[in-house]
Design a protein around this motif. Sequence first.
Motif, mmCIF file in Angstrom:
data_model
loop_
_atom_site.group_PDB
_atom_site.id
_atom_site.type_symbol
_atom_site.label_atom_id
_atom_site.label_comp_id
_atom_site.label_asym_id
_atom_site.label_seq_id
_atom_site.Cartn_x
_atom_site.Cartn_y
_atom_site.Cartn_z
ATOM 1 N N THR A 2 -5.112 -3.559 2.349
ATOM 2 C CA THR A 2 -3.738 -4.040 2.357
ATOM 3 C C THR A 2 -3.191 -4.060 0.932
ATOM 4 N N PRO A 3 -1.860 -3.945 0.788
ATOM 5 C CA PRO A 3 -1.279 -3.922 -0.567
ATOM 6 C C PRO A 3 -1.604 -5.175 -1.381
ATOM 7 N N HIS A 4 -1.660 -6.336 -0.718
ATOM 8 C CA HIS A 4 -1.957 -7.570 -1.451
ATOM 9 C C HIS A 4 -3.379 -7.545 -2.016
ATOM 10 N N LEU A 5 -4.311 -7.082 -1.209
ATOM 11 C CA LEU A 5 -5.692 -6.993 -1.691
ATOM 12 C C LEU A 5 -5.817 -5.948 -2.789
ATOM 13 N N HIS A 6 -5.116 -4.855 -2.635
ATOM 14 C CA HIS A 6 -5.178 -3.787 -3.637
ATOM 15 C C HIS A 6 -4.664 -4.283 -4.981
ATOM 16 N N ARG A 7 -3.583 -5.064 -4.985
ATOM 17 C CA ARG A 7 -3.039 -5.605 -6.235
ATOM 18 C C ARG A 7 -3.969 -6.631 -6.853
ATOM 19 N N ALA A 8 -4.722 -7.335 -6.042
ATOM 20 C CA ALA A 8 -5.626 -8.376 -6.549
ATOM 21 C C ALA A 8 -6.965 -7.816 -7.023
ATOM 22 N N GLN A 9 -7.267 -6.576 -6.684
ATOM 23 C CA GLN A 9 -8.579 -6.006 -6.993
ATOM 24 C C GLN A 9 -8.949 -6.085 -8.469
ATOM 25 N N TYR A 11 -8.132 -8.228 -10.667
ATOM 26 C CA TYR A 11 -8.379 -9.632 -11.015
ATOM 27 C C TYR A 11 -9.666 -10.141 -10.371
#
Length: 152
Positions: A2-9, A11
């Motif tokens: 998901t885009p949210h998980l991808h952005r958090a990767q 970090y």
Amino acid sequence: MTPHLHRAQPYALALFRIVVGLLFACHGAASIFGVLGGARDGGSIPAGTWPGWYAAVIQLIGGALVALGLGTRLAALISSGSMAYAYFTVHQSHALFPLQNGGEPSAIYCWVFLLIVFTGPGALALDGLFTDRAPDRQDRDHTAEQNTPVAA
């Protein structure tokens, strides 16, 4: 992903790197300085003792560098190699499996640091202050150009 998980990767990788690096550095500090419970017997390892003192130096310095994200891949590679050496020279002779020979920490650290070699430091790494970020921007710009429709 998901885009949210991808952005958090980046970090999540940074948090993983920082925690692992700090834990590894604590092992080195305990062995060299006798702090945090000390080495196995509660004291410190005499300076220059092979291989324990040298392993502790690698743990302290390598762990600190990995935690800071400074020279991350090289520090992780050296740390991984030192743990592989520890496993095969100290633990493997007692039994085949890590659970039987007390080598679980060495085996886990070996594989964790090898993973960091390939994933990189993630976000919040000091490496980013000293490296040129231009290739990353060029890759993004090139990808954006490919996805932009051409006006007729």
